[in-house]
Scaffold this motif. Sequence first.
Motif, PDB file in Angstrom:
ATOM      1  N   GLU A  43      44.188  52.677  38.145  1.00 24.95           N
ATOM      2  CA  GLU A  43      45.428  52.221  38.764  1.00 24.95           C
ATOM      3  C   GLU A  43      46.312  51.671  37.660  1.00 24.95           C
ATOM      4  N   ASP A  44      47.246  50.867  38.066  1.00 21.37           N
ATOM      5  CA  ASP A  44      48.120  50.203  37.113  1.00 21.37           C
ATOM      6  C   ASP A  44      47.348  49.124  36.357  1.00 21.37           C
TER       7      ASP A  44
ATOM      8  N   THR B   5      53.312  43.598  30.168  1.00 21.45           N
ATOM      9  CA  THR B   5      52.608  43.284  31.420  1.00 21.45           C
ATOM     10  C   THR B   5      52.194  41.810  31.460  1.00 21.45           C
TER      11      THR B   5
END
Length: 353
Positions: free
Chosen positions: A72-73, A111
């Motif tokens: 996923e992310d 992030t």
Amino acid sequence: MSLIPATILTGFLGSGKTTLLKRLLSEAHGQKMAVIENEFGEENIDTDILVTESKEQIVQMSNGCICCTIREDLRETLQLLAAKRRKGLLAFDRIVIETTGLADPGPVAQTFFMDEEIAETYLLDSIVTLVDAVHAPQQLDQRQEARRQVGFADQIFLSKTDLVSAQDVADLTHRLKHMNPRAPIKAVHFGEVPINEVLDLRGFNLNAKLDIDPDFLKPDDDHHDHDHDHDQEHGEHCSHPSHQHSGGHDHRHDDDVKSFVYRSARPFEPAKLEDFLGAIVNIYGPRMLRYKGVLSMTGTDRKVIFQGVHQLMGSDLGPAWAEGEVRESRMVFIGIELPRDILEQGLEQCLAP
């Protein structure tokens, strides 16, 4: 609970990231690591040290470390790991993220700042870039991803230096320093690097490394400035003899990732500087890989530390200027074809009269 340190490990294909990672995992340093990979397969952690099938997203290893694949992310993976750690389902002390050989580490670094939950859980420690001394000259010539990885680095490790001449290593080191003067460069052999040179570098901690390494701020040897003028004078596609190997190969090294250092003995006016940097980051943010500075400001007797990645910029008050210390602002900018003249003129206009 203290923040979980995170290290981003990057480098072009074949540079030795997996060898270094296996060393980190096998070294008896008494810490459990969670390794997040976004390329998972034969190239990576050997299957014989995994205790469950790699089809799972989180794999517990025989030494108590954990490996994850990014299905996923990245943000979701980091949140999932933190949640499992809070619930006592997983135990780990730090995170190492291995990027694919073609990845730009910028978005990975961002992030850690853009998501509140991640910022409250993790501390981005540093970006470590591995450079393969055999193939780097060609990779840096041909692939912007390789140049960007160098530009983002807090620490550069040169692998395979035993396979090239001392002159080749010196030429490559010189080139890398032009691209990124803030990252120490060290030759390593097959992952035999002391763990303390990979972890807890605090490359992203505003207060830990207040000063840009003074050695990197010295005006480079004579051919640094000569190169700069030379490139200006001859333009990009120059066939000037000094830019050729004896074999006729192009030896220009006019990399699009470049760095420059700005210094001033006059203090900055905070409001002017904030407005200017804000405008510059809006326009050139995507091309600004890393920038950092120790600044002298009007209105405070303390150093102001600032740094950024792309459009994300932060500043912090450092310690007071010591008695007798020269109050000089020093800034380093690393980016892709940044307009040095515009930046320098704009910074000059932010100085106090």
